[in-house]
Design a protein around this motif. Sequence first.
Motif, PDB file in Angstrom:
ATOM      1  N   VAL A 173      45.203  31.198  32.306  1.00  0.00           N
ATOM      2  CA  VAL A 173      46.002  31.767  33.398  1.00  0.00           C
ATOM      3  C   VAL A 173      45.592  31.016  34.659  1.00  0.00           C
ATOM      4  CG1 VAL A 173      46.590  33.863  34.657  1.00  0.00           C
ATOM      5  CG2 VAL A 173      46.010  33.995  32.217  1.00  0.00           C
ATOM      6  N   GLY A 174      46.493  30.135  35.159  1.00  0.00           N
ATOM      7  CA  GLY A 174      46.125  29.230  36.271  1.00  0.00           C
ATOM      8  C   GLY A 174      45.044  28.292  35.775  1.00  0.00           C
ATOM      9  N   GLU A 175      43.910  28.320  36.422  1.00  0.00           N
ATOM     10  CA  GLU A 175      42.794  27.478  36.000  1.00  0.00           C
ATOM     11  C   GLU A 175      41.780  28.249  35.146  1.00  0.00           C
ATOM     12  OE1 GLU A 175      42.421  24.069  36.511  1.00  0.00           O
ATOM     13  OE2 GLU A 175      44.518  24.467  36.978  1.00  0.00           O
ATOM     14  N   THR A 176      42.017  29.583  34.992  1.00  0.00           N
ATOM     15  CA  THR A 176      41.018  30.432  34.316  1.00  0.00           C
ATOM     16  C   THR A 176      41.336  30.596  32.834  1.00  0.00           C
ATOM     17  OG1 THR A 176      40.995  31.687  36.372  1.00  0.00           O
ATOM     18  CG2 THR A 176      39.760  32.622  34.526  1.00  0.00           C
ATOM     19  N   ALA A 177      40.348  30.294  32.004  1.00  0.00           N
ATOM     20  CA  ALA A 177      40.502  30.556  30.562  1.00  0.00           C
ATOM     21  C   ALA A 177      40.194  32.029  30.304  1.00  0.00           C
ATOM     22  CB  ALA A 177      39.544  29.676  29.778  1.00  0.00           C
ATOM     23  N   GLN A 178      41.034  32.658  29.490  1.00  0.00           N
ATOM     24  CA  GLN A 178      40.849  34.086  29.176  1.00  0.00           C
ATOM     25  C   GLN A 178      40.935  34.314  27.676  1.00  0.00           C
ATOM     26  OE1 GLN A 178      43.697  36.510  31.234  1.00  0.00           O
ATOM     27  NE2 GLN A 178      42.545  36.491  33.152  1.00  0.00           N
ATOM     28  N   VAL A 179      40.261  35.378  27.255  1.00  0.00           N
ATOM     29  CA  VAL A 179      40.453  35.868  25.887  1.00  0.00           C
ATOM     30  C   VAL A 179      41.089  37.252  26.004  1.00  0.00           C
ATOM     31  CG1 VAL A 179      39.294  36.685  23.803  1.00  0.00           C
ATOM     32  CG2 VAL A 179      38.581  34.542  24.853  1.00  0.00           C
ATOM     33  N   VAL A 180      42.211  37.441  25.305  1.00  0.00           N
ATOM     34  CA  VAL A 180      42.919  38.730  25.342  1.00  0.00           C
ATOM     35  C   VAL A 180      42.699  39.429  24.000  1.00  0.00           C
ATOM     36  CG1 VAL A 180      45.111  39.877  25.814  1.00  0.00           C
ATOM     37  CG2 VAL A 180      44.671  37.578  26.734  1.00  0.00           C
ATOM     38  N   ILE A 181      42.228  40.681  24.082  1.00  0.00           N
ATOM     39  CA  ILE A 181      42.006  41.451  22.847  1.00  0.00           C
ATOM     40  C   ILE A 181      43.016  42.599  22.815  1.00  0.00           C
ATOM     41  CG2 ILE A 181      40.372  42.916  21.578  1.00  0.00           C
ATOM     42  CD1 ILE A 181      38.179  41.253  23.252  1.00  0.00           C
ATOM     43  N   ILE A 182      43.811  42.632  21.754  1.00  0.00           N
ATOM     44  CA  ILE A 182      44.796  43.716  21.610  1.00  0.00           C
ATOM     45  C   ILE A 182      44.299  44.656  20.507  1.00  0.00           C
ATOM     46  CG2 ILE A 182      47.167  44.279  20.955  1.00  0.00           C
ATOM     47  CD1 ILE A 182      47.782  41.334  22.095  1.00  0.00           C
ATOM     48  N   ASP A 183      43.986  45.876  20.935  1.00  0.00           N
ATOM     49  CA  ASP A 183      43.556  46.909  19.979  1.00  0.00           C
ATOM     50  C   ASP A 183      44.829  47.536  19.412  1.00  0.00           C
ATOM     51  OD1 ASP A 183      42.712  49.219  18.705  1.00  0.00           O
ATOM     52  OD2 ASP A 183      41.180  49.719  20.203  1.00  0.00           O
ATOM     53  N   MET A 184      45.055  47.403  18.101  1.00  0.00           N
ATOM     54  CA  MET A 184      46.321  47.856  17.512  1.00  0.00           C
ATOM     55  C   MET A 184      46.490  49.377  17.547  1.00  0.00           C
ATOM     56  SD  MET A 184      48.137  45.286  16.957  1.00  0.00           S
ATOM     57  CE  MET A 184      49.467  45.886  15.917  1.00  0.00           C
ATOM     58  N   SER A 185      45.396  50.104  17.866  1.00  0.00           N
ATOM     59  CA  SER A 185      45.560  51.558  18.016  1.00  0.00           C
ATOM     60  C   SER A 185      46.014  51.895  19.446  1.00  0.00           C
ATOM     61  CB  SER A 185      44.246  52.288  17.692  1.00  0.00           C
ATOM     62  OG  SER A 185      43.245  51.888  18.603  1.00  0.00           O
ATOM     63  N   ASP A 186      45.946  50.908  20.350  1.00  0.00           N
ATOM     64  CA  ASP A 186      46.406  51.099  21.731  1.00  0.00           C
ATOM     65  C   ASP A 186      46.967  49.761  22.225  1.00  0.00           C
ATOM     66  OD1 ASP A 186      46.837  52.052  24.274  1.00  0.00           O
ATOM     67  OD2 ASP A 186      44.739  51.899  24.908  1.00  0.00           O
ATOM     68  N   PRO A 187      48.061  49.273  21.613  1.00  0.00           N
ATOM     69  CA  PRO A 187      48.486  47.878  21.815  1.00  0.00           C
ATOM     70  C   PRO A 187      49.036  47.583  23.203  1.00  0.00           C
ATOM     71  CG  PRO A 187      50.044  49.052  20.412  1.00  0.00           C
ATOM     72  CD  PRO A 187      48.902  49.981  20.640  1.00  0.00           C
ATOM     73  N   THR A 188      49.443  48.621  23.957  1.00  0.00           N
ATOM     74  CA  THR A 188      50.058  48.333  25.261  1.00  0.00           C
ATOM     75  C   THR A 188      49.026  48.144  26.366  1.00  0.00           C
ATOM     76  OG1 THR A 188      50.339  50.700  25.545  1.00  0.00           O
ATOM     77  CG2 THR A 188      52.247  49.483  24.732  1.00  0.00           C
ATOM     78  N   ASN A 189      47.737  48.286  26.027  1.00  0.00           N
ATOM     79  CA  ASN A 189      46.678  48.065  27.031  1.00  0.00           C
ATOM     80  C   ASN A 189      45.713  46.972  26.583  1.00  0.00           C
ATOM     81  OD1 ASN A 189      47.444  50.150  28.904  1.00  0.00           O
ATOM     82  ND2 ASN A 189      46.777  51.617  27.357  1.00  0.00           N
ATOM     83  N   PRO A 190      46.146  45.699  26.622  1.00  0.00           N
ATOM     84  CA  PRO A 190      45.251  44.612  26.173  1.00  0.00           C
ATOM     85  C   PRO A 190      44.038  44.491  27.094  1.00  0.00           C
ATOM     86  CG  PRO A 190      47.526  43.832  26.500  1.00  0.00           C
ATOM     87  CD  PRO A 190      47.430  45.186  27.121  1.00  0.00           C
ATOM     88  N   ILE A 191      42.914  44.074  26.514  1.00  0.00           N
ATOM     89  CA  ILE A 191      41.693  43.825  27.306  1.00  0.00           C
ATOM     90  C   ILE A 191      41.644  42.318  27.591  1.00  0.00           C
ATOM     91  CG2 ILE A 191      39.163  43.990  27.317  1.00  0.00           C
ATOM     92  CD1 ILE A 191      39.497  46.070  24.984  1.00  0.00           C
ATOM     93  N   ARG A 192      41.530  41.956  28.865  1.00  0.00           N
ATOM     94  CA  ARG A 192      41.441  40.524  29.223  1.00  0.00           C
ATOM     95  C   ARG A 192      40.049  40.232  29.755  1.00  0.00           C
ATOM     96  NH1 ARG A 192      45.949  37.318  29.834  1.00  0.00           N
ATOM     97  NH2 ARG A 192      47.878  38.333  29.126  1.00  0.00           N
ATOM     98  N   ARG A 193      39.425  39.153  29.243  1.00  0.00           N
ATOM     99  CA  ARG A 193      38.084  38.777  29.700  1.00  0.00           C
ATOM    100  C   ARG A 193      38.097  37.289  30.079  1.00  0.00           C
ATOM    101  NH1 ARG A 193      37.266  43.392  29.848  1.00  0.00           N
ATOM    102  NH2 ARG A 193      35.821  44.736  28.731  1.00  0.00           N
ATOM    103  N   PRO A 194      37.475  36.931  31.190  1.00  0.00           N
ATOM    104  CA  PRO A 194      37.419  35.497  31.549  1.00  0.00           C
ATOM    105  C   PRO A 194      36.383  34.781  30.675  1.00  0.00           C
ATOM    106  CG  PRO A 194      36.273  36.844  33.184  1.00  0.00           C
ATOM    107  CD  PRO A 194      36.836  37.789  32.176  1.00  0.00           C
ATOM    108  N   ILE A 195      36.838  34.249  29.552  1.00  0.00           N
ATOM    109  CA  ILE A 195      35.927  33.572  28.613  1.00  0.00           C
ATOM    110  C   ILE A 195      36.537  32.223  28.254  1.00  0.00           C
ATOM    111  CG2 ILE A 195      34.917  33.652  26.269  1.00  0.00           C
ATOM    112  CD1 ILE A 195      35.136  36.758  26.466  1.00  0.00           C
TER     113      ILE A 195
END
Length: 747
Positions: free
Chosen positions: A44-66
């Motif tokens: 996202v822009g210059e930042t690398a991110q890892v997005v984790i989608i929990d299938m029990s709550d898929p509409t609230n992904p967790i984004r971490r700058p990794i």
Amino acid sequence: MTQILPIKFQEHLQLTNVGINAANIGFNSLTMESDKYICVREKVGETAQVVIIDMSDPTNPIRRPISADSAIMNPASKVIALKAQKTLQIFNIEMKSKMKAHTMTDDVIFWKWISENMIALVTETTVYHWSMEGDSQPTKIFDRHSSLSGCQIINYRTDAAQNWLLLIGISAQQNRVVGAMQLYSVERKVSQPIEGHAAAFIQFKMEGNQQESTLFCFAVRGAAGGKLHIIEVGTPPTGNSPFQKKAVDVFFPPEAQNDFPVAMQVSKKNCVVYLITKYGYVHLYDIESGTCIYMNRISADTIFVTAQHEPTNGIIGVNRKGQVLSVSMDEENVVPYIQGTLNNNDLALRMAVRNNLGGADQLFVTKFNELFGRAAYSEAAKVAANAPKGILRTPQTIAKFQQVPTQPGQTSPLLQYFGILLDQGQLNKFESLELCRPVLAQGRKQLLEKWLKEDKLECSEELGDLVKAADPTLALSVYLRANVPNKVIQCFAETGQFQKIVLYAKKVGYTPDYIYLLRSVMRVNPESGAQFAGMLVADDEPLADITQIVDVFMEQNMVQQCTAFLLDALKNNRPSEGPLQTRLLEMNLMAAPQVADAIMGNQMFSHYDRPHIATLCEKAGLLQRALEHYTDLYDIKRAVVHTHLLNADWLVNFFGTLSVEDSLECLKAMLQANIRQNLQVCVQVATKYHEQLTTNSLIDLFESFKSFEGLFYFLGSIVNFSQDPEVHFKYIEAACKTGQIKEVERI
């Protein structure tokens, strides 16, 4: 009419709708290790991110700058493995802590979680396993086979015990994608190269085998066409029949000339293989026979990653468009579909039996009747026992077997039928009854005990009643399991386990007829009955009416035991217990007056019917107790004249409780009744209370009976202290009349 389908198709999520960039939906940046999480690497822009989608709550992904080359989520928990060049790290996302790290000497070109605590690492030359336990380093497992050199590694699979390992790669050759697999046996430490694109292992229990077989399923599209192979790997477990290997054609339609298998998942529950192809087709195969149950296109775009979908025992995958979709076997429709559309009755029967599915009921009924009709009873018994949802486990089936005569030296068809059912699990209520009848008739109750221990029988009141004649203790355990409180309590009572009755009744919230129980116990064993009665009133709130309990004691004329019971039950001396206090004293005044006397002497009770008890005391000869209780002058006068039955000191003190008028009346009655007997006590009373009663009244009393002796003794006790001339005169007169000349002279 719409055609019934043997599958259910479901779209769970569209990744682009939860903020995932379409460019990142692909094999290199999206991973799905299980149906719980999807993991995507994004920039996202210059930042690398890892997005984790929990299938029990898929509409609230967790984004971490990794920043990482690859990210894979643990199949069960919020633990992520990250790879940056040769550095591997494992983090616990919830605890925000690093769990492990390791730096490899070679690049890892593919990695995958193979269990909740193990990751497989693949380099250009070697396969390693890295355990989460402790601080262990990656362990080398095997070297890669030359047949996979130059391949893109797309998957790695293991069997449940991790004894069989499989590396899968693909490469482009002569305008087609060739699949190369390396099957490795941990036990034998040998590899076998196999041509294939997609594969999976499954533990499958064949009919008649005691243990599961390890099956290896793999699909290939070679130059000669598509095949699905199902083979048993390793030596079959001891006692098992080997699995007959299957090789069946995998159909590719003419418009899919370049299609090939890309993914495979297996359902252990339904024993079905799900095969996904590059062009988005799904194929369902029955593992046992290798038969293709269904195929259809479910996605226009390539499904590039899949996992087992546990809630439906199906397969879940993600396609290039970002659709997350699942396919599973429709348990409602699969058997009718196989029967109707595929016209395969044998497979319909096997599928129904193996997975306990409805839809082929008539087939089972027809087959059972056909086998029964030609006296193939053991085969018929198998069909009846195995028919899904217990459709043939009915009283009618048992009645049919009961009518078949037993051949000498052979097991009866009925017992064969029950034998198969016992091997499979629990008998229902009716079967349990019909099995136990002949067994008890033969006196083999130990079999019954064994089946009860193994939970093979459905316990019912009827079964308990049947067993009771043979063994009341065994019946008790049947009633307990069947939850028949009245019969449980009856058994406890009959076997003398009274303390258990009260505990059990409280535990199950049942209120038995305690009085009926007590009465039946009392008749058989009075001692136990008395114990049981005590238990019924042990708590603050008695479990039965005390009056009724007393009635039961008195029916057996158990005064002594009833007294002991009541002394304990009434110890709190409550006003409401007045009638029972009366009854306690009453029964003892009639049967054991000394006991009643002792109870009253202890002054334990104060709410009984005093006049009634006073009368009974008088009748029982306890005059002192009667006088303590009487309040009516008429009653007191009647009792007080019997001074020979009363303690003189007590009687003198008793007069202190009476009024002046009543005292004089009582003295008069005593002198009237028996002057000789009562004179001495009357003098003592007159002497003690002369001031209250007045000397003149007492002089008049004695004179009215011409009792100069009484006057002499009475006045003699007060004359020395009296200034009254009348006292002196009357004393001299009485002394003369009684011949006490010396006293006359002294005065």
